[in-house]
Design a protein around this motif. Structure first.
Motif, short mmCIF file in Angstrom:
data_model
loop_
_atom_site.label_atom_id
_atom_site.label_comp_id
_atom_site.label_asym_id
_atom_site.label_seq_id
_atom_site.Cartn_x
_atom_site.Cartn_y
_atom_site.Cartn_z
N THR A 8 11.51 0.92 15.65
CA THR A 8 10.34 0.06 15.84
C THR A 8 9.47 0.09 14.59
O THR A 8 9.15 1.17 14.07
N LEU A 9 9.10 -1.09 14.12
CA LEU A 9 8.23 -1.20 12.95
C LEU A 9 6.83 -1.63 13.39
O LEU A 9 6.67 -2.47 14.30
N LYS A 10 5.84 -1.06 12.74
CA LYS A 10 4.45 -1.43 13.03
C LYS A 10 3.94 -2.32 11.90
O LYS A 10 4.17 -2.03 10.72
N PHE A 11 3.24 -3.38 12.29
CA PHE A 11 2.74 -4.29 11.25
C PHE A 11 1.41 -4.91 11.66
O PHE A 11 1.00 -4.85 12.82
N THR A 12 0.76 -5.50 10.68
CA THR A 12 -0.53 -6.17 10.88
C THR A 12 -0.38 -7.66 10.58
O THR A 12 0.25 -8.03 9.58
N LEU A 13 -0.95 -8.49 11.45
CA LEU A 13 -0.93 -9.94 11.25
C LEU A 13 -2.36 -10.44 11.06
O LEU A 13 -3.26 -10.08 11.82
N LYS A 14 -2.55 -11.27 10.04
CA LYS A 14 -3.83 -11.94 9.82
C LYS A 14 -3.58 -13.43 9.64
O LYS A 14 -2.62 -13.82 8.98
N MET A 15 -4.44 -14.23 10.23
CA MET A 15 -4.33 -15.68 10.04
C MET A 15 -5.70 -16.31 10.27
O MET A 15 -6.57 -15.74 10.93
N ASP A 16 -5.89 -17.48 9.69
CA ASP A 16 -7.07 -18.28 9.97
C ASP A 16 -6.76 -19.19 11.15
O ASP A 16 -5.61 -19.62 11.34
#
Length: 657
Positions: free
Chosen positions: A79-87
């Protein structure tokens, strides 16, 4: 015999597969994203449903500038942990608790890493039945008030009158006929809206009505006609304020195209005319948005998880110096005559009224326009939508105050000296050919400055202008603000002395002296000029907007000097107090007024009969509170400026007594 069996070993890491997935995600290539899903995931959701779901959600929330990065700290499992950012349309969405499970599979002889997908990879905490929803958090446009807090443009309630087709269709033709007759609209308008509707349960809006409209009860007697409350702009001042306040309406495609900052959308309401347009930037509001996951259980929402939210921003209210009652009084006194009037406070510079006549009721643009009203507008030669108080006009004899002041400053006249003027016509010499200056009355032949004001003697002021000279006249007129923008937040046409600020011949200079020629003055500017007589020679900066930090300021200082004020003031008083004065009709018991009449002749040659505009400007003297200028067009068969004088008198009496 030894048999060697080689098992496919992938050189791709799970991080490589993740990077390919997130790059496709960031570019919204949902088909490529689907290709990286595991076998079980593809059984769980079809490619079509996968693409449709991402497309609907991400387009709906206005997702853009998507950035996805692996977190620094990772567990050792798959399992990979990640961050998502978007407008988004609700601002930035930032999610740091995303987890993506990677599985290694042998597909068609290739051993690669794939994504184990479920709804948690749309947004964390999302399950199969959950929905992503967008809620508009409504804001309110700023309201406009007069100086006493009376509403001039406010947010209120209207009734949306419409049709419930399932019931309306039972007696369709008769119902359409009754509805069109009551509303005074075309049957085709109702028929078209009905024809375009495909759902018999759907409410079809037809027009909006004021909540106190007497037609409502008649309409509701028609089976299938319903009403709903809607928020809408209301204009309590009616016709008297149409040109000043303007109205709001739906944004057009052209207006939206000009919006380079992305402030508006296709459903935005914007100011169309008047102050609604001039103050659009401060009056406009901005709706908020909330994007959330609607947690569903057994078909019902049990909770919501907010992903992003922007709060609504209400527009700023606008408080004016305008006096609502005075505005209505002036509009009523003009009685539909074509023209304009502006009233100011001479000491503070407050603009108390700006009237254009005739005008229109702004409420028609937030309800509906009947056939009768449309025909009335079409049949008249007068344009009710022309804003006349911001136009500049030929001022006629009201301009003589400017000529007299300049002449006194330049010692071009001796105010007590009697000039010999015989007959009604005069010319300087034979070089003028057939052209002659004409005065209204030849009752007196020995004329000083006071006489010239009282009898409004054009010849006297033409002579004075010639003595001043073109260069001095143009230069000295600047102190009154000619050829300048008036410092008020409303588009007022510049006043001028002459086209291109030059005259070039004596006849034009002579005509300018008594307010003909190419002189143009706006009603606001004329009121400001006359205010200097009762404000120690100063012209105040006009104040239209009240509020914190707004204070009275001098715009033009000492435009009339101390030595000239008493001379000019007394002459303007005598115009009204003297029984021979052209403004004697304005005399009020107990209130001393000063003023000046004017008739502007609009024609291309001296011998033709042209159109005439009548002027009168008046002010109180002892405790100055009000200066009113008024112009009425087309008074040639109505007594000239005498058609205007009684109206201004009534206004002064109403306001001052």
């Amino acid at each position: 015999m030894t048999v060697l069996i080689f098992t496919g070993c992938s050189s791709q890491t799970k991080e490589d597969a993740f990077n390919a997935y997130k790059d496709s995600w960031a570019s919204k290539d949902y088909e490529k994203m689907y290709d990286i899903l595991s076998t079980d995931s593809k059984k769980y959701i079809s490619k079509e449903d996968f693409i449709t779901r991402y497309t609907n959600i991400y387009d709906g929330i206005g997702a853009k500038d998507i950035h996805i990065e692996l977190n620094d700290e990772q567990d050792k499992d798959d399992t990979l942990k990640f961050t998502l950012k978007m407008d988004s349309i609700a601002g930035e969405i930032k999610l740091e608790d995303f987890n993506i499970r990677m599985v290694e599979e042998d597909i068609d002889g290739e051993n690669n890493w794939h994504v184990k997908w479920d709804e948690n990879l749309i947004f964390p905490d999302m399950n199969k039945e959950d929905k992503v929803r967008i809620e508009t958090l409504y804001s309110e446009r700023g309201e406009i008030y007069d100086k006493s807090g009376n509403g001039l443009a406010v947010n209120g309630t209207r009734y949306n009158i419409g049709i419930y087709p399932k019931l309306f269709e039972e007696n369709k033709e008769s119902n359409i006929s009754n509805m069109s007759n009551i509303l005074d609209i075309d049957k085709e308008l109702i028929e078209d809206k009905l024809d375009k509707n495909t759902n018999p349960e759907y409410f079809i809006p037809i027009v909006k009505l004021s909540v106190d409209d007497t037609k409502l009860s008649q309409l509701l007697d028609i089976k299938g006609v319903k009403h709903q409350e809607v928020k809408e702009r209301i204009y309590p001042g009616g016709e008297a304020f149409g040109s000043l306040i303007g109205y709001t309406g739906s944004i057009t495609a052209e207006e939206l195209e000009k919006d380079k900052e992305g402030i508006y959308n296709s459903t935005s309401i914007v100011g169309k005319l008047g102050l609604e347009s001039v103050y659009e930037e401060s009056l406009r509001s901005k709706d908020g948005k909330e994007i959330y996951i609607s947690k569903i259980n057994d078909g019902k929402e049990i909770d919501k998880v907010v992903l992003a939210k922007t709060r609504p921003e209400d527009g700023k209210d606008l408080k004016l110096s305008i006096d609502m009652d005075l505005q209505k009084k002036i509009y009523n006194e003009m009685d539909g005559n074509v023209g304009a009037s502006v009233a100011i406070h001479p000491i503070t510079g407050e603009v108390l009224s700006m009237v254009s006549s005739p005008s229109f009721d702004s409420n028609l643009f937030t309800t509906y326009i009947s056939n009768t009203q449309s025909k009335e507008w079409e049949d008249t030669e007068v344009n009710e939508f022309q804003n006349r108080f911001n136009d500049a006009y030929s001022p006629g004899s009201t301009f003589k105050l400017v000529t007299a002041d300049i002449a006194l400053d330049k010692n071009s006249i001796n105010p007590s000296e009697k000039l010999s003027i015989n007959g009604k016509q005069w010319q300087k010499d034979n070089s003028w050919g057939d052209y002659k200056v004409t005065r209204v009355s030849d009752k007196i032949s020995n004329v000083n400055l006071n006489d010239a004001f009282v009898y409004s003697d054009n010849i006297y002021f033409a002579m004075a202008a010639l003595e001043i000279g073109e260069k001095n006249f143009i230069e000295e007129s600047k102190k009154f603000g000619f050829n300048e923008d008036i410092p008020v937040n409303y588009p007022i046409e510049k006043s001028q002395i002459a086209n291109e600020n030059k005259m070039g011949n004596e006849i034009l200079l002579a005509n300018t002296g008594y307010g003909q020629g190419e002189v143009l003055v706006s009603p606001l500017h004329l009121s400001l000029i006359y205010s200097s007589v009762v404000n120690e020679g100063d012209i105040m900066k006009p104040i239209l907007e009240q509020g914190e930090g707004v204070k009275s300021e001098i715009w033009k200082k000492d435009v009339i000097t101390d030595k000239n004020i008493d001379i000019l003031k007394q002459s303007l008083i005598n115009i009204i107090e003297d029984k021979n004065g052209t403004g004697n009709e304005a005399k009020l018991d107990g209130i001393k007024l000063a003023g000046k009449t004017g008739t502007a002749e609009l024609k291309s040659s001296q011998n033709e009969t042209g159109k005439e505009d009548g002027w009168f400007v008046a002010m109180d003297i002892d405790n100055p509170e009000l200066v009113v200028s008024m112009i009425i067009e087309g008074v040639e068969d109505k007594g000239g400026s005498h058609h205007v004088v009684p109206r201004v008198k009534n206004i002064m009496e109403y306001y001052l007594k």
